[in-house]
Design a protein around this motif. Sequence first.
Motif, PDB file in Angstrom:
ATOM      1  N   ALA A 532      -3.742 -13.625  -1.168  1.00  0.00           N
ATOM      2  CA  ALA A 532      -2.405 -13.676  -0.555  1.00  0.00           C
ATOM      3  C   ALA A 532      -1.855 -12.272  -0.348  1.00  0.00           C
ATOM      4  CB  ALA A 532      -1.460 -14.488  -1.438  1.00  0.00           C
ATOM      5  N   THR A 533      -2.068 -11.413  -1.337  1.00  0.00           N
ATOM      6  CA  THR A 533      -1.594 -10.033  -1.214  1.00  0.00           C
ATOM      7  C   THR A 533      -2.333  -9.311  -0.100  1.00  0.00           C
ATOM      8  OG1 THR A 533      -1.189 -10.050  -3.607  1.00  0.00           O
ATOM      9  CG2 THR A 533      -1.127  -7.918  -2.505  1.00  0.00           C
ATOM     10  N   GLY A 534      -3.638  -9.568  -0.001  1.00  0.00           N
ATOM     11  CA  GLY A 534      -4.406  -8.964   1.086  1.00  0.00           C
ATOM     12  C   GLY A 534      -3.899  -9.401   2.442  1.00  0.00           C
ATOM     13  N   GLN A 535      -3.556 -10.685   2.558  1.00  0.00           N
ATOM     14  CA  GLN A 535      -3.047 -11.186   3.831  1.00  0.00           C
ATOM     15  C   GLN A 535      -1.745 -10.496   4.224  1.00  0.00           C
ATOM     16  OE1 GLN A 535      -4.145 -13.655   6.319  1.00  0.00           O
ATOM     17  NE2 GLN A 535      -2.579 -12.306   7.173  1.00  0.00           N
ATOM     18  N   VAL A 536      -0.827 -10.373   3.282  1.00  0.00           N
ATOM     19  CA  VAL A 536       0.467  -9.760   3.580  1.00  0.00           C
ATOM     20  C   VAL A 536       0.301  -8.276   3.888  1.00  0.00           C
ATOM     21  CG1 VAL A 536       2.716  -9.149   2.614  1.00  0.00           C
ATOM     22  CG2 VAL A 536       1.803 -11.457   2.306  1.00  0.00           C
ATOM     23  N   LEU A 537      -0.565  -7.595   3.157  1.00  0.00           N
ATOM     24  CA  LEU A 537      -0.762  -6.177   3.432  1.00  0.00           C
ATOM     25  C   LEU A 537      -1.402  -5.980   4.811  1.00  0.00           C
ATOM     26  CD1 LEU A 537      -0.253  -3.423   2.254  1.00  0.00           C
ATOM     27  CD2 LEU A 537      -2.527  -3.470   1.223  1.00  0.00           C
ATOM     28  N   ARG A 538      -2.340  -6.845   5.183  1.00  0.00           N
ATOM     29  CA  ARG A 538      -2.928  -6.773   6.531  1.00  0.00           C
ATOM     30  C   ARG A 538      -1.863  -6.970   7.599  1.00  0.00           C
ATOM     31  NH1 ARG A 538      -6.948  -9.544   4.168  1.00  0.00           N
ATOM     32  NH2 ARG A 538      -6.248 -11.598   4.885  1.00  0.00           N
ATOM     33  N   THR A 539      -1.000  -7.949   7.380  1.00  0.00           N
ATOM     34  CA  THR A 539       0.052  -8.221   8.366  1.00  0.00           C
ATOM     35  C   THR A 539       0.998  -7.037   8.481  1.00  0.00           C
ATOM     36  OG1 THR A 539      -0.067 -10.590   7.865  1.00  0.00           O
ATOM     37  CG2 THR A 539       1.908  -9.800   8.993  1.00  0.00           C
ATOM     38  N   ALA A 540       1.364  -6.452   7.342  1.00  0.00           N
ATOM     39  CA  ALA A 540       2.271  -5.303   7.360  1.00  0.00           C
ATOM     40  C   ALA A 540       1.638  -4.137   8.106  1.00  0.00           C
ATOM     41  CB  ALA A 540       2.636  -4.904   5.935  1.00  0.00           C
ATOM     42  N   LEU A 541       0.378  -3.839   7.810  1.00  0.00           N
ATOM     43  CA  LEU A 541      -0.293  -2.729   8.486  1.00  0.00           C
ATOM     44  C   LEU A 541      -0.455  -3.007   9.976  1.00  0.00           C
ATOM     45  CD1 LEU A 541      -2.982  -1.797   5.816  1.00  0.00           C
ATOM     46  CD2 LEU A 541      -1.067  -0.376   6.573  1.00  0.00           C
ATOM     47  N   SER A 542      -0.808  -4.229  10.319  1.00  0.00           N
ATOM     48  CA  SER A 542      -0.931  -4.597  11.729  1.00  0.00           C
ATOM     49  C   SER A 542       0.392  -4.439  12.454  1.00  0.00           C
ATOM     50  CB  SER A 542      -1.425  -6.035  11.840  1.00  0.00           C
ATOM     51  OG  SER A 542      -1.397  -6.484  13.177  1.00  0.00           O
ATOM     52  N   THR A 543       1.475  -4.739  11.772  1.00  0.00           N
ATOM     53  CA  THR A 543       2.799  -4.658  12.389  1.00  0.00           C
ATOM     54  C   THR A 543       3.178  -3.226  12.744  1.00  0.00           C
ATOM     55  OG1 THR A 543       3.493  -6.650  11.202  1.00  0.00           O
ATOM     56  CG2 THR A 543       5.242  -5.266  12.101  1.00  0.00           C
ATOM     57  N   VAL A 544       2.624  -2.248  12.018  1.00  0.00           N
ATOM     58  CA  VAL A 544       2.882  -0.851  12.377  1.00  0.00           C
ATOM     59  C   VAL A 544       1.673  -0.230  13.073  1.00  0.00           C
ATOM     60  CG1 VAL A 544       4.636  -0.485  10.619  1.00  0.00           C
ATOM     61  CG2 VAL A 544       2.240  -0.042  10.040  1.00  0.00           C
TER      62      VAL A 544
END
Length: 552
Positions: A532-544
């Motif tokens: 779950a943490t990996g998913q959120v971190l991927r989304t955050a990085l993708s967003t920037v």
Amino acid sequence: MQPSDLSAAVLAAVRSAVGRRAADVEVGEGDIVLERPRNRDHGDWATNAAMRFAKKAGTNPRELAEEVAGELSGVEGIERADVAGPGFINLTLAAGAAGELARTIVEAGDAYGAGETLAGVKINLEFVSANPTGPIHMGGTRWAAVGDSLGRVLERQGADVTREYYFNDHGGQIDRFARSLVAAFRGDPTPEDGYGGAYIAEIARQVDDGYDGDLLDLDDEALQETFRERGVALMFEEIKRDLHEFGVDFDVYFHEHQVQSDGSVERAIEVLRERGHVFEEDGALWLRTTTFGDDKDRVVIRSNGQPAYFSGDIGYYQNKRDRGFEQNIIMLGADHHGYVGRMMAMCAAFGDEPHHNLEILIGQMVNLMRDGQPVRMSKRAGTIVTMEDLVDAVGVDAARYALVRSSADTPLDIDLELLTQRTNDNPVYYVQYAHARMSAVGRNAAAAGVERSEFDPSLLDHATESALLGALADFPRVLAQAAELREPHRVARFAEELAGLYHRWYDACRVTPQGEEEITTLHRTRLWLNDATGQVLRTALSTVGVSAPERM
């Protein structure tokens, strides 16, 4: 329990407590604000709702807070509701209710954190728009990173975003550019007001190579026009190529001459005339912007019948509104502060709402530093440092992250040496390494036979797990606030915070068993949290606009 469920529970409790005292007082969803306490010993969430409504309810904040806390204490998933200070309510979730979020995130995937606050809103986002007279300098590079990231943030709230580049291929700067190309072609010195740098000679050579015939056969006027037309086209193709390699692509490239040729200016003048804001004086046509706070009225059509520069502004805005854009965001450099007042006055003159239908974001300068000293000159562009220079020095990911992680309205110094280091002092390395570590944990778990076959959220009760889950729960709010405030740097800073919390969890809690240790439900449940943490971190990085590597 997700923040939305908790917010609904707080809303119901506040409505109940206030309603018993003042039945006519309305408490809306937007009145309930949940925040993360800075000190996690104070709980998972806090709200000041009782302080906001105590006066309307005819009581003091702490007494109302006690009533609200009493109702919340009986809600499933809330372990404790405590009143602090003058009337804050601190909420601690039960481990099971908090831990359930890990499964929710894994099952939601990339959709977790997305909102609908801008669903259906058409937004025109105009950024970079550098004149095609040279490579993109550092100011434009910052707007490329910030603008593209802002577009991604807005899209995560449901907005229909069009990224637009305003292509200025006319005017004095373009004439100086053409004269500089001609001088380079002839081997003459750069004109006093011209452009220098190796790129001028490169483009002049490309114009010569691509010309079907002998340029020397052209007279001065034809030669100037040939270099203007072909040189601008070549320079703009290079700009688009650099932007693409930087991860930035535009939906629309809007040419300056279009507003004068497609009737946009005439339509804008007619709308403004019908609204009573256009007048004639000294043979010129004016827009009475002083009615809306501008320091002086603006000429639209000069007395000689030629359009003033401001006519392009009103025509371009009218064109965007004709295309159906409800919100129009323009990102400009630090030297454009004086531009804001007249543009907001223009917006109001159209009957629109300044800072809603039209927003102008002002960015500050970027300085590249090496060994504590500013990098002042590009090898290729001469007197400016370019996007290409930054990417060559540190790579796309490090460049974008460094430019996005700070508020765009503050000056920024970038330490090139730091961004090439593989240490925790380098923020992009710190965040990307966290994701690589999460991926490694997943691979090691699979090799050890740990799967997401069981899930018991009540087992996620370690202090580091509580902190990690709290940050994950906060992600939707971070995205929503970044969109509302037009501040994508909040997402980058969140990624750094999440990476730090993950590293601490990794040091304290194991996903894979050691030695002959038996695989338990706890190991499997922690794998859910890792993923779950990996998913959120991927989304955050993708967003920037930054990649999330699986190995480093």
